[in-house]
Design a protein around this motif. Structure first.
Motif, short mmCIF file in Angstrom:
data_model
loop_
_atom_site.label_atom_id
_atom_site.label_comp_id
_atom_site.label_asym_id
_atom_site.label_seq_id
_atom_site.Cartn_x
_atom_site.Cartn_y
_atom_site.Cartn_z
N ARG A 2 0.73 -1.30 0.21
CA ARG A 2 -0.07 -0.06 -0.09
C ARG A 2 0.72 1.27 -0.03
O ARG A 2 0.20 2.29 -0.29
N LEU A 3 2.26 1.19 0.25
CA LEU A 3 2.88 2.51 0.45
C LEU A 3 4.42 2.19 -0.35
O LEU A 3 5.14 0.92 0.04
N ALA A 4 4.71 2.99 -0.92
CA ALA A 4 6.22 2.87 -1.39
C ALA A 4 6.91 4.08 -0.72
O ALA A 4 6.54 5.44 -0.81
N ALA A 5 7.90 4.08 0.04
CA ALA A 5 8.82 4.93 0.67
C ALA A 5 10.09 4.97 -0.28
O ALA A 5 10.82 4.30 -0.10
N VAL A 6 10.29 6.43 -0.83
CA VAL A 6 11.40 6.38 -1.67
C VAL A 6 12.49 7.41 -1.06
O VAL A 6 12.23 8.49 -0.75
N ASN A 7 13.87 6.95 -1.31
CA ASN A 7 14.83 7.87 -0.46
C ASN A 7 15.10 8.93 -1.56
O ASN A 7 14.85 8.81 -2.53
N ILE A 8 15.45 10.23 -0.73
CA ILE A 8 15.66 11.39 -1.77
C ILE A 8 17.05 11.29 -2.63
O ILE A 8 16.98 11.38 -3.63
N LEU A 108 18.40 14.81 5.48
CA LEU A 108 18.32 16.36 5.48
C LEU A 108 16.89 16.92 6.01
O LEU A 108 15.92 16.13 5.63
N ARG A 109 16.96 18.08 6.17
CA ARG A 109 15.78 18.59 6.58
C ARG A 109 14.99 18.89 5.55
O ARG A 109 15.10 18.71 4.20
N LYS A 110 13.56 19.15 5.88
CA LYS A 110 12.47 19.35 4.78
C LYS A 110 12.70 20.36 3.75
O LYS A 110 12.25 20.27 2.60
N GLU A 111 13.43 21.41 3.97
CA GLU A 111 13.88 22.35 2.98
C GLU A 111 14.36 21.62 1.79
O GLU A 111 14.46 22.20 0.63
N HIS A 112 15.24 20.78 1.94
CA HIS A 112 15.73 20.10 0.94
C HIS A 112 14.89 19.34 0.02
O HIS A 112 15.09 19.67 -1.18
N LEU A 117 12.20 18.92 -4.88
CA LEU A 117 11.02 18.10 -5.26
C LEU A 117 9.66 19.06 -4.97
O LEU A 117 8.63 18.53 -5.27
N GLY A 118 9.71 20.00 -4.31
CA GLY A 118 8.39 20.87 -4.25
C GLY A 118 7.62 20.89 -5.25
O GLY A 118 6.40 20.82 -5.33
N GLU A 119 8.08 21.05 -6.58
CA GLU A 119 7.46 21.27 -7.85
C GLU A 119 6.32 20.09 -7.96
O GLU A 119 5.47 20.09 -8.61
N TRP A 120 6.76 19.01 -7.43
CA TRP A 120 6.00 17.59 -7.65
C TRP A 120 5.59 17.01 -6.36
O TRP A 120 5.28 15.95 -6.28
N VAL A 130 9.69 12.72 5.15
CA VAL A 130 10.12 12.49 6.55
C VAL A 130 11.66 12.51 6.97
O VAL A 130 12.42 11.84 6.13
N CYS A 131 12.12 13.34 7.63
CA CYS A 131 13.35 13.41 7.94
C CYS A 131 13.88 12.37 8.82
O CYS A 131 13.35 12.06 10.00
#
Length: 225
Positions: A2-8, A108-112, A117-120, A130-131
């Protein structure tokens, strides 16, 4: 699933940590090895900094090490700008098309996340990012605490063997994304950890592979044992 967690960093974005860590250590005359990567990668920053200092032969404080490392990274980024990986956005859309919720995570913090990736952000669910710096690797926390799911309902996509090892302990579905960094060891280490599916590009995580991993997760056969 049900969930995919993808590293940044290293999956959705280009790998800018492996080459900087390698340069930080080798330019001081120290050896870079698989053991060095084991001690540093996907650790909380304060532990990674201590391990980096040991590897580089530096008797510095954690704040001094972190400051020096991020200065080194800024210098590297001036010549090698961070960018979204080819095929990364298409992967996110493909995961959603499979009916999965999607979350991004990293040290890294959410600002990263917001910056690159904020555009998407509409392609992500829940808190979107999630940091995991204080909860690394974060598999238990993301699965159970953030989304309230069982470990058999989650897929993690990451580029670090330490995360793979934690996923295996919990029998969580996992796809390894190996960095193309020429001096890196994570692909080999992930194979040693029993990773069944190892890719070199987000584009390789296609519908066929996702369906296969889903079936393997249902059968409890995600890992090579």
């Amino acid at each position: 699933m049900r969930l995919a967690a993808v590293n940044i960093d290293g999956v959705l974005l280009t790998d800018t940590f492996s080459p900087v860590i390698h340069r930080f250590i080798t330019r001081r005359g120290a050896e870079y090895s698989a053991d060095v990567e084991r001690e540093i990668f996907s650790q909380p920053q304060h532990l990674a900094a201590k391990a980096l200092g040991v590897a580089a032969g530096l008797d510095w404080s954690v704040p001094e090490l972190l400051e020096a490392f991020f200065e080194e990274r800024d210098a590297y980024l001036s010549d090698h700008p961070l960018r979204v990986q080819d095929g990364a956005v298409e992967l996110l859309r493909r995961l959603r098309a499979q009916g999965l919720q999607v979350i991004c995570y990293g040290g890294l913090r959410k600002e990263h996340f917001d910056r690159f990736l904020g555009e998407w952000e509409d392609l992500f669910d829940g808190p979107r990012y999630v940091c995991t710096d204080e909860i690394r690797p974060g598999i238990r926390e993301i699965s159970a605490d953030v989304f309230g799911l069982g470990f058999d309902q989650v897929l993690f996509i990451d580029d670090v063997a330490r995360v793979a090892e934690a996923a295996r302990e919990l029998d969580v579905a996992f796809i390894g994304h190996a960095s193309d960094f020429e001096h890196g060891f994570q692909g080999v280490l992930m194979r040693e950890a029993g990773v069944r599916h190892l890719v070199t590009s987000p584009a390789e995580i296609d519908e066929e592979l996702l369906c296969l991993v889903d079936a393997e997760a249902a059968a409890g056969a995600v890992w090579i044992r």
